[in-house]
Design an enzyme around this catalytic site. Structure first.
Site, PDB file in Angstrom:
ATOM      1  N   ILE A  66       1.194  -1.374   0.161  1.00  0.00           N
ATOM      2  CA  ILE A  66      -0.201   0.319   0.556  1.00  0.00           C
ATOM      3  C   ILE A  66       0.422   1.473  -0.079  1.00  0.00           C
ATOM      4  O   ILE A  66       1.870   0.940   1.298  1.00  0.00           O
ATOM      5  CB  ILE A  66      -0.882  -0.232   1.603  1.00  0.00           C
ATOM      6  CG1 ILE A  66      -1.674  -0.873   1.406  1.00  0.00           C
ATOM      7  CG2 ILE A  66      -1.693   1.459   1.299  1.00  0.00           C
ATOM      8  CD1 ILE A  66      -3.125  -1.333   2.169  1.00  0.00           C
ATOM      9  N   ALA A 111       4.556   3.843   2.510  1.00  0.00           N
ATOM     10  CA  ALA A 111       3.731   2.893   2.284  1.00  0.00           C
ATOM     11  C   ALA A 111       4.348   1.742   3.305  1.00  0.00           C
ATOM     12  O   ALA A 111       4.822   1.779   4.007  1.00  0.00           O
ATOM     13  CB  ALA A 111       4.830   2.103   0.784  1.00  0.00           C
ATOM     14  N   LYS A 112       3.668   1.020   3.376  1.00  0.00           N
ATOM     15  CA  LYS A 112       4.165  -0.333   3.936  1.00  0.00           C
ATOM     16  C   LYS A 112       3.136  -1.678   2.739  1.00  0.00           C
ATOM     17  O   LYS A 112       2.654  -1.699   2.273  1.00  0.00           O
ATOM     18  CB  LYS A 112       3.279  -0.548   4.901  1.00  0.00           C
ATOM     19  CG  LYS A 112       3.505  -1.860   6.567  1.00  0.00           C
ATOM     20  CD  LYS A 112       5.039  -0.173   6.410  1.00  0.00           C
ATOM     21  CE  LYS A 112       5.771  -1.199   7.871  1.00  0.00           C
ATOM     22  NZ  LYS A 112       6.627  -0.597   8.636  1.00  0.00           N
ATOM     23  N   GLY A 113       4.176  -2.903   3.071  1.00  0.00           N
ATOM     24  CA  GLY A 113       4.103  -4.291   2.308  1.00  0.00           C
ATOM     25  C   GLY A 113       4.014  -5.145   3.785  1.00  0.00           C
ATOM     26  O   GLY A 113       3.992  -5.228   4.773  1.00  0.00           O
ATOM     27  N   ASP A 152      10.712  -4.931   7.977  1.00  0.00           N
ATOM     28  CA  ASP A 152       9.833  -4.594   8.966  1.00  0.00           C
ATOM     29  C   ASP A 152       9.799  -6.227  10.226  1.00  0.00           C
ATOM     30  O   ASP A 152      10.504  -7.497   9.745  1.00  0.00           O
ATOM     31  CB  ASP A 152       8.575  -4.518   8.667  1.00  0.00           C
ATOM     32  CG  ASP A 152       7.232  -4.352   9.706  1.00  0.00           C
ATOM     33  OD1 ASP A 152       7.387  -2.700   9.994  1.00  0.00           O
ATOM     34  OD2 ASP A 152       6.437  -4.725  10.058  1.00  0.00           O
TER      35      ASP A 152
END
Ligand code: NAD
Length: 421
Positions: A66, A111-113, A152
């Site tokens: 995202i 953003a992050k996944g 992460d």
């Protein structure tokens, strides 16, 4: 990076981020259309991640990337491997990355996944296969000037190396597409301990402005992983007394200060439970919150300082949010009423993304920096952000969180406006 993915309630993370947004947006009188624009993600990509397992079965995992907002630059944020990494959680974390990069003035968006998988249940070959399959499915939206992942929970430098390799198969050698890499593949010196180092720089600056001075003060830390472990180590070196720490299996308390160097070796380097270390009294995890201290530092999970903790009995002078979203809005309000400042996550734990930015710069220039140079620049960036927040706290009489978020929102809104929105 994380070896023990904790069960984070994803809806709660999303709710925390939203509630805080409205309070800060009111402070700067952000127009309604801009609130709508900044709340919604720019792009959400959902992928199915097929992987051939060691027993020849094909397993299909769900993955997300995202990109929340890229008005100020390419989007930046980690990739999490965790069974609970759903769309709500990933969006909440992507949004926080937008505010964090803006607050510390990096030329990045957020953003992050996430992939819904438990990495502890994978063999090394399966772990690599999940990473490569996910990278290949999202590679169309990645790139050094588009979107740059990092580690992460449940991912690490090795995973970043696989991402670099998989992406480079299509695009040619592209080290700047991902950060948090091993040093030998273009990673930055100082990246591993950067988050903890940044937390300490913020604490030192806070101690310069207010009580308590760092040396001789008492510290309590939840979590002894990348952030909590290095934090304990650096604070001990600075003369602070770390009186209690916990990890997932329990904790340890010593009123006179724990002997951190051997504890770091035991719990961080050798990955043994904190509670098995001699030199303190064993405590249950919940007991941590009420131990008298100057600095109370959650450095493990989201949503842990909540209404189930007896908040009136917290006995600290400052809460330092080294973890992401550790304080719920209700707890935040109680702490504000009690006059306990909360130094917010997207300020104090920004050291990781700041040094990720330095890694990206070094990769683009193909010119590595010394550790001294990294730490000098980190100190300059994070303390500049701290000073900007403190000024607004004092001018407007608002909480540290509201001030920090208002500054970030203003910067992102300005970039959106200048781009024509
Ligand atoms: P990690 O996996 O390395 O360490 C997590 C630690 O928390 C471990 O010691 C684990 O045992 C402990 N823990 C898990 N459940 C617990 C519980 N119920 N009670 C007490 N301890 C518990 O993770 P990390 O990289 O240190 O990240 C910690 C927090 O900091 C997370 O919220 C993460 O999102 C945030 N953060 C990390 C970075 C980074 O660069 N690593 C950057 C910004 C924010």
């Amino acid at each position: 990076m994380s070896s023990t993915p904790p069960a984070t309630p994803s809806m709660r993370t999303g709710a925390i981020v939203k509630n805080q947004f409205d309070i800060a947006a009111d402070l700067i009188e952000l127009p309604e259309y801009m609130r709508t624009l900044l709340k919604a993600p720019f792009r959400t990509v959902t992928v199915e991640v097929p992987v051939r397992m060691d027993d020849d079965r094909i397993e299909v995992y769900r993955g997300y990337r995202i990109q929340h907002n890229g008005a100020r630059g390419p989007t930046k944020g980690g990739i999490r491997f965790h069974p609970h990494a759903d769309e709500h959680e990933v969006l909440g974390l992507a949004t926080t990355m937008t505010w964090k990069t803006a607050l510390v003035d990096l030329p990045f968006g957020g953003a992050k996944g996430g992939v819904q998988v438990d990495p502890r249940k994978l063999s090394k070959r399966e772990y690599e296969a999940v990473t490569r399959s996910f990278t290949s499915r999202i590679s169309i939206i990645l790139g050094p000037y588009r979107d740059i992942p990092a580690p992460d929970m449940g991912t690490n430098a090795q995973v970043m190396a696989w991402i670099l390799d998989e992406f480079s198969k299509r695009a040619g050698y592209t080290p700047a597409v991902v950060t948090g890499k091993p040093i030998s593949l273009g990673g930055s010196l100082g990246r591993e301990e950067a988050t903890a180092q940044g937390v300490v720089y913020c604490m030192e600056t806070f101690a310069r402005d207010y009580d308590p001075p760092l040396a001789g003060s008492k510290v309590v830390i939840q979590g002894f992983g990348n952030v909590g472990g290095h934090l304990a180590r650096i604070l001990h070196e600075k003369g602070a007394k770390v009186v209690a720490v916990t990890d997932v299996d329990g904790g340890l308390h010593n009123e006179n200060g724990l002997d951190i160097p051997p504890l770091f070796q035991h719990a961080y380097v050798e990955r043994k439970p904190v509670s098995e270390f001699a030199g303190g009294d064993a405590i249950a995890n919940e007991a941590l919150w009420h131990i008298p201290c100057d600095w109370l530092i959650p450095a493990a999970l989201g949503g842990v300082i909540n209404k189930e903790v007896d908040l009136q009995r917290l006995d600290c002078k400052v809460v330092v949010e080294a973890a992401n979203s550790p304080t719920t809005p209700i707890a935040d309000k109680v702490l504000e009423e009690r006059g306990i400042p909360v130094l917010p996550d997207f300020l104090v734990n920004a050291g990781g993304v700041i040094v990720s930015y330095f890694e990206w710069v070094q990769n683009l220039q193909q010119h590595p920096w010394s550790l001294d140079h990294v730490n000098r620049e980190l100190h300059a960036k994070i303390t500049r952000a701290y000073d900007t927040v403190r000024t607004l706290v004092e001018e407007r009489g608002v909480s540290w969180r509201t001030a920090a978020l208002a500054i970030a929102l203003q910067r992102v809104a300005e970039a959106e406006q200048l781009r024509g929105h």
